[in-house]
Design a protein around this motif. Structure first.
Motif, short mmCIF file in Angstrom:
data_model
loop_
_atom_site.label_atom_id
_atom_site.label_comp_id
_atom_site.label_asym_id
_atom_site.label_seq_id
_atom_site.Cartn_x
_atom_site.Cartn_y
_atom_site.Cartn_z
N GLY A 196 -5.30 -15.69 3.05
CA GLY A 196 -4.53 -15.75 2.04
C GLY A 196 -3.96 -14.10 1.73
N ILE A 197 -4.30 -13.29 2.49
CA ILE A 197 -3.78 -11.80 2.00
C ILE A 197 -2.87 -11.31 2.98
N ALA A 198 -1.76 -10.96 2.62
CA ALA A 198 -0.71 -10.27 3.74
C ALA A 198 -0.26 -8.95 3.13
N VAL A 199 -0.54 -7.90 3.91
CA VAL A 199 0.03 -6.61 3.74
C VAL A 199 1.63 -6.64 4.11
N VAL A 200 2.29 -6.68 2.94
CA VAL A 200 3.81 -6.68 3.54
C VAL A 200 4.45 -5.34 3.40
N ILE A 201 3.92 -4.57 2.81
CA ILE A 201 4.45 -3.23 2.70
C ILE A 201 3.47 -2.00 2.81
N LEU A 258 -6.10 0.93 5.76
CA LEU A 258 -6.18 0.00 4.77
C LEU A 258 -5.43 -1.36 5.26
N SER A 259 -4.13 -1.12 5.65
CA SER A 259 -3.40 -2.37 6.15
C SER A 259 -4.27 -3.06 7.17
N ALA A 260 -4.82 -2.61 8.24
CA ALA A 260 -5.59 -3.50 9.03
C ALA A 260 -6.90 -4.05 8.58
N ILE A 282 0.77 -1.10 0.26
CA ILE A 282 0.21 -0.12 0.13
C ILE A 282 0.92 1.35 -0.02
N VAL A 283 0.61 2.28 -0.81
CA VAL A 283 1.44 3.40 -1.16
C VAL A 283 0.24 4.63 -0.82
N ASP A 284 0.60 5.41 0.16
CA ASP A 284 -0.20 6.60 0.41
C ASP A 284 0.47 7.59 1.16
#
Length: 79
Positions: free
Chosen positions: A35-40, A25-27, A14-16
């Motif tokens: 199967g969804i991983a926010v890694v950045i 958004l990350s949360a 995510i870039v903001d």
């Protein structure tokens, strides 16, 4: 999340430029059980492309980052 799960998870960046948006958004998106991983989660384009976990599977990009780089250029770079 176990190492084997991370390999099969969809890796999201995510870039903001607003930290509150990044955190929210990350949360909301990070869901290992699906199967969804926010890694950045970063505040600039440069931070994304230089991040050690880049490239990822999906990028959620703020189209109004004030960094002087056209959105089309960013999309082509992800391409």
């Amino acid at each position: 999340m176990g190492r084997s799960q991370l390999k099969t998870a969809i890796r999201v960046a995510i870039v903001d430029d607003h930290r509150l948006v990044l955190d929210g958004l990350s949360a909301r998106l990070h869901d290992p059980s699906r199967g969804i991983a926010v890694v950045i989660a970063v505040t600039s384009w440069a931070a994304l492309v230089t991040h050690p976990k880049f490239p990822v599977d999906v990028v959620v990009l703020d189209l109004h980052l004030e960094d002087g780089i056209p959105v089309g250029t960013k999309l082509r770079a992800l391409g």
